[in-house]
Design a protein around this motif. Structure first.
Motif, PDB file in Angstrom:
ATOM      1  N   MET A   1       0.826  -1.209   0.000  1.00  0.00           N
ATOM      2  CA  MET A   1       0.000   0.000   0.000  1.00  0.00           C
ATOM      3  C   MET A   1       0.863   1.263   0.000  1.00  0.00           C
ATOM      4  N   TYR A   2       2.120   1.121  -0.331  1.00  0.00           N
ATOM      5  CA  TYR A   2       3.116   2.190  -0.384  1.00  0.00           C
ATOM      6  C   TYR A   2       3.370   2.743   1.023  1.00  0.00           C
ATOM      7  N   PHE A   3       4.114   3.817   1.116  1.00  0.00           N
ATOM      8  CA  PHE A   3       4.552   4.334   2.405  1.00  0.00           C
ATOM      9  C   PHE A   3       3.527   5.311   2.978  1.00  0.00           C
ATOM     10  N   GLU A   4       3.336   5.236   4.282  1.00  0.00           N
ATOM     11  CA  GLU A   4       2.387   6.138   4.939  1.00  0.00           C
ATOM     12  C   GLU A   4       2.761   7.596   4.709  1.00  0.00           C
ATOM     13  N   GLU A   5       4.074   7.857   4.604  1.00  0.00           N
ATOM     14  CA  GLU A   5       4.532   9.240   4.435  1.00  0.00           C
ATOM     15  C   GLU A   5       4.128   9.836   3.092  1.00  0.00           C
ATOM     16  N   TYR A   6       3.878   8.966   2.098  1.00  0.00           N
ATOM     17  CA  TYR A   6       3.641   9.459   0.740  1.00  0.00           C
ATOM     18  C   TYR A   6       2.482   8.703   0.093  1.00  0.00           C
ATOM     19  N   LYS A   7       1.277   8.939   0.568  1.00  0.00           N
ATOM     20  CA  LYS A   7       0.123   8.281  -0.026  1.00  0.00           C
ATOM     21  C   LYS A   7      -0.280   8.936  -1.347  1.00  0.00           C
ATOM     22  N   SER A   8       0.117  10.183  -1.517  1.00  0.00           N
ATOM     23  CA  SER A   8      -0.157  10.886  -2.768  1.00  0.00           C
ATOM     24  C   SER A   8       0.946  11.911  -2.990  1.00  0.00           C
ATOM     25  N   TYR A   9       1.073  12.368  -4.227  1.00  0.00           N
ATOM     26  CA  TYR A   9       2.057  13.387  -4.572  1.00  0.00           C
ATOM     27  C   TYR A   9       1.328  14.631  -5.077  1.00  0.00           C
ATOM     28  N   SER A  10       1.655  15.755  -4.488  1.00  0.00           N
ATOM     29  CA  SER A  10       1.137  17.025  -4.981  1.00  0.00           C
ATOM     30  C   SER A  10       2.103  17.581  -6.025  1.00  0.00           C
ATOM     31  N   ARG A  11       1.696  18.633  -6.697  1.00  0.00           N
ATOM     32  CA  ARG A  11       2.593  19.282  -7.649  1.00  0.00           C
ATOM     33  C   ARG A  11       3.851  19.787  -6.935  1.00  0.00           C
ATOM     34  N   ALA A  12       3.703  20.182  -5.673  1.00  0.00           N
ATOM     35  CA  ALA A  12       4.861  20.666  -4.918  1.00  0.00           C
ATOM     36  C   ALA A  12       5.914  19.576  -4.740  1.00  0.00           C
ATOM     37  N   HIS A  13       5.483  18.310  -4.589  1.00  0.00           N
ATOM     38  CA  HIS A  13       6.440  17.209  -4.485  1.00  0.00           C
ATOM     39  C   HIS A  13       7.272  17.095  -5.762  1.00  0.00           C
ATOM     40  N   LEU A  14       6.637  17.312  -6.899  1.00  0.00           N
ATOM     41  CA  LEU A  14       7.340  17.200  -8.176  1.00  0.00           C
ATOM     42  C   LEU A  14       8.201  18.434  -8.435  1.00  0.00           C
ATOM     43  N   ASP A  15       7.689  19.609  -8.061  1.00  0.00           N
ATOM     44  CA  ASP A  15       8.474  20.836  -8.216  1.00  0.00           C
ATOM     45  C   ASP A  15       9.741  20.780  -7.365  1.00  0.00           C
ATOM     46  N   GLU A  16       9.645  20.149  -6.207  1.00  0.00           N
ATOM     47  CA  GLU A  16      10.814  20.010  -5.341  1.00  0.00           C
ATOM     48  C   GLU A  16      11.942  19.271  -6.059  1.00  0.00           C
ATOM     49  N   MET A  17      11.585  18.218  -6.784  1.00  0.00           N
ATOM     50  CA  MET A  17      12.599  17.469  -7.530  1.00  0.00           C
ATOM     51  C   MET A  17      13.202  18.306  -8.648  1.00  0.00           C
ATOM     52  N   LYS A  18      12.378  19.076  -9.329  1.00  0.00           N
ATOM     53  CA  LYS A  18      12.894  19.921 -10.405  1.00  0.00           C
ATOM     54  C   LYS A  18      13.889  20.937  -9.860  1.00  0.00           C
ATOM     55  N   ASP A  19      13.588  21.505  -8.702  1.00  0.00           N
ATOM     56  CA  ASP A  19      14.511  22.465  -8.094  1.00  0.00           C
ATOM     57  C   ASP A  19      15.812  21.791  -7.677  1.00  0.00           C
ATOM     58  N   GLU A  20      15.711  20.574  -7.152  1.00  0.00           N
ATOM     59  CA  GLU A  20      16.920  19.827  -6.795  1.00  0.00           C
ATOM     60  C   GLU A  20      17.804  19.614  -8.017  1.00  0.00           C
ATOM     61  N   LEU A  21      17.182  19.232  -9.122  1.00  0.00           N
ATOM     62  CA  LEU A  21      17.960  18.972 -10.329  1.00  0.00           C
ATOM     63  C   LEU A  21      18.536  20.262 -10.907  1.00  0.00           C
ATOM     64  N   CYS A  22      17.760  21.343 -10.872  1.00  0.00           N
ATOM     65  CA  CYS A  22      18.276  22.637 -11.337  1.00  0.00           C
ATOM     66  C   CYS A  22      19.504  23.046 -10.532  1.00  0.00           C
ATOM     67  N   GLN A  23      19.428  22.917  -9.205  1.00  0.00           N
ATOM     68  CA  GLN A  23      20.559  23.280  -8.357  1.00  0.00           C
ATOM     69  C   GLN A  23      21.764  22.404  -8.666  1.00  0.00           C
ATOM     70  N   PHE A  24      21.524  21.124  -8.889  1.00  0.00           N
ATOM     71  CA  PHE A  24      22.610  20.187  -9.192  1.00  0.00           C
ATOM     72  C   PHE A  24      23.287  20.552 -10.514  1.00  0.00           C
ATOM     73  N   ILE A  25      22.503  20.881 -11.518  1.00  0.00           N
ATOM     74  CA  ILE A  25      23.063  21.256 -12.821  1.00  0.00           C
ATOM     75  C   ILE A  25      23.908  22.519 -12.693  1.00  0.00           C
ATOM     76  N   VAL A  26      23.434  23.472 -11.894  1.00  0.00           N
ATOM     77  CA  VAL A  26      24.212  24.689 -11.661  1.00  0.00           C
ATOM     78  C   VAL A  26      25.505  24.360 -10.915  1.00  0.00           C
ATOM     79  N   ASP A  27      25.396  23.567  -9.854  1.00  0.00           N
ATOM     80  CA  ASP A  27      26.570  23.232  -9.045  1.00  0.00           C
ATOM     81  C   ASP A  27      27.623  22.466  -9.844  1.00  0.00           C
ATOM     82  N   GLN A  28      27.172  21.599 -10.740  1.00  0.00           N
ATOM     83  CA  GLN A  28      28.097  20.799 -11.544  1.00  0.00           C
ATOM     84  C   GLN A  28      28.625  21.557 -12.761  1.00  0.00           C
ATOM     85  N   ARG A  29      28.148  22.782 -12.952  1.00  0.00           N
ATOM     86  CA  ARG A  29      28.594  23.638 -14.060  1.00  0.00           C
ATOM     87  C   ARG A  29      28.404  22.964 -15.417  1.00  0.00           C
ATOM     88  N   ILE A  30      27.261  22.348 -15.564  1.00  0.00           N
ATOM     89  CA  ILE A  30      26.972  21.647 -16.816  1.00  0.00           C
ATOM     90  C   ILE A  30      26.693  22.628 -17.946  1.00  0.00           C
TER      91      ILE A  30
END
Length: 316
Positions: free
Chosen positions: A286-315
């Motif tokens: 039944m998946y994890f109690e902490e994450y029964k559903s994903y909001s748009r904010a959950h997905l935006d959080e990942m996009k921001d993580e990847l944006c920061q990583f791309i900047v940090d790695q100087r890609i």
């Protein structure tokens, strides 16, 4: 999806222009100034030794808005030669996929991130690299979680050469060494022809395969994928002289469901992120109690993580 999963593009040497200002780093190499004349295909949790960092902690991400870090990266891309057809080539750490891996990033890949569009294989690969570097590298999590490159195991390639794909999967299992203790192999699987993303997570020690699909249905939609996974696991265990003491058990996880036609890639990445962050080998049906559903904010959080990583790695 616009990316053709499983295709490979050869780049003529006369299209490569080394950039002397490209910084060198011990973990990867970024190539700049490669002209792209054809399309290539290409909740903050603590884990041992690593913490997930908020990419834009001063400006919370809300649905429909862009964070400061995303706008910064978008400006960098707009002012770069990527907007005129150039690409970036990146060498990943060998630990990411168990072997050397070369990735190509181009304008359309960045636009998928900025516009919240259907994700292609390059963005999937790059976020996996981010998770490996940020969460896993140098910790015991490397012994618990492994990634399989979807560029090598997908519906398109299985249709063309199922034996080769099966052998590639066996080789990935062999590269990880000891598989007698519980660990998970993550396979983001694409149905082909710009199709749907699902997550297949394999526990070789317990002969359990978890299937996570953000749309309704189960693995019966992809019989060739299931056959490839099953036969690869059996062949791997045979090569290791392990006894097949029981049949392989497939478990359909009741995971969060998407409510549009573009989020499947984001959901697959979020599934892997949360499993690693929670440091869980066993995935509840039944998946994890902490994450029964994903909001748009959950997905935006990942996009921001990847944006920061791309900047940090100087890609860019």
């Amino acid at each position: 999806m616009r990316d053709a999963v499983g295709s490979f593009v050869g780049w003529p040497s006369d299209l490569i222009f080394p950039d002397a200002e490209t910084p060198t780093r011990p973990t990867h190499k970024v190539g700049k100034g490669i002209s792209r004349r054809i399309e290539s295909v290409a909740s903050q949790k603590e884990v041992p030794g690593r913490k997930l960092k908020s990419a834009a902690k001063d400006i919370p991400t809300t649905s429909g808005t862009k964070s400061q870090i995303m706008m910064r990266l978008e400006k960098m891309v707009d002012e770069s030669d990527i907007m005129h057809g150039a690409i970036r080539s990146i060498d990943f750490d060998e630990g990411v996929f168990g072997a050397a891996h070369f990735e190509i990033i181009a304008k359309e890949d960045m636009q998928q991130l900025f516009e919240h569009d259907e994700l292609g294989i390059a963005v999937i690969h790059t976020y996996i690299w981010y998770m490996y570097v940020t969460l896993m590298r140098g910790t015991e999590l490397c012994n618990r979680f492994n990634f399989i490159a979807p560029s090598r195991i997908n519906a398109t390639l299985i249709t063309k050469n199922p034996t080769s794909v099966k052998n590639d999967l066996v080789d990935r299992f062999m590269a990880a060494g000891d598989n007698t203790t519980p660990s998970l192999y993550f396979l983001p699987f694409n149905s082909g022809n710009g199709g749907h993303w699902v997550l297949v997570a394999m526990d070789l020690s317990r002969l359990i395969v978890y299937y996570l699909d953000s749309l309704s249905g189960d693995w019966s939609k992809y019989p060739s994928m299931k056959k490839t996974v099953d036969t690869a696991i059996i062949k791997f265990r045979s090569k290791k002289n392990y006894r097949n003491r029981k049949d392989i058990t497939w478990v359909r996880v009741q995971c969060p469901q998407q409510n549009n036609s573009v989020d499947c890639g984001f959901f697959v990445l979020r599934f892997m992120r949360d499993i690693i962050a929670l440091n869980r080998i066993d995935i509840p049906k039944m998946y994890f109690e902490e994450y029964k559903s994903y909001s748009r904010a959950h997905l935006d959080e990942m996009k921001d993580e990847l944006c920061q990583f791309i900047v940090d790695q100087r890609i860019i």
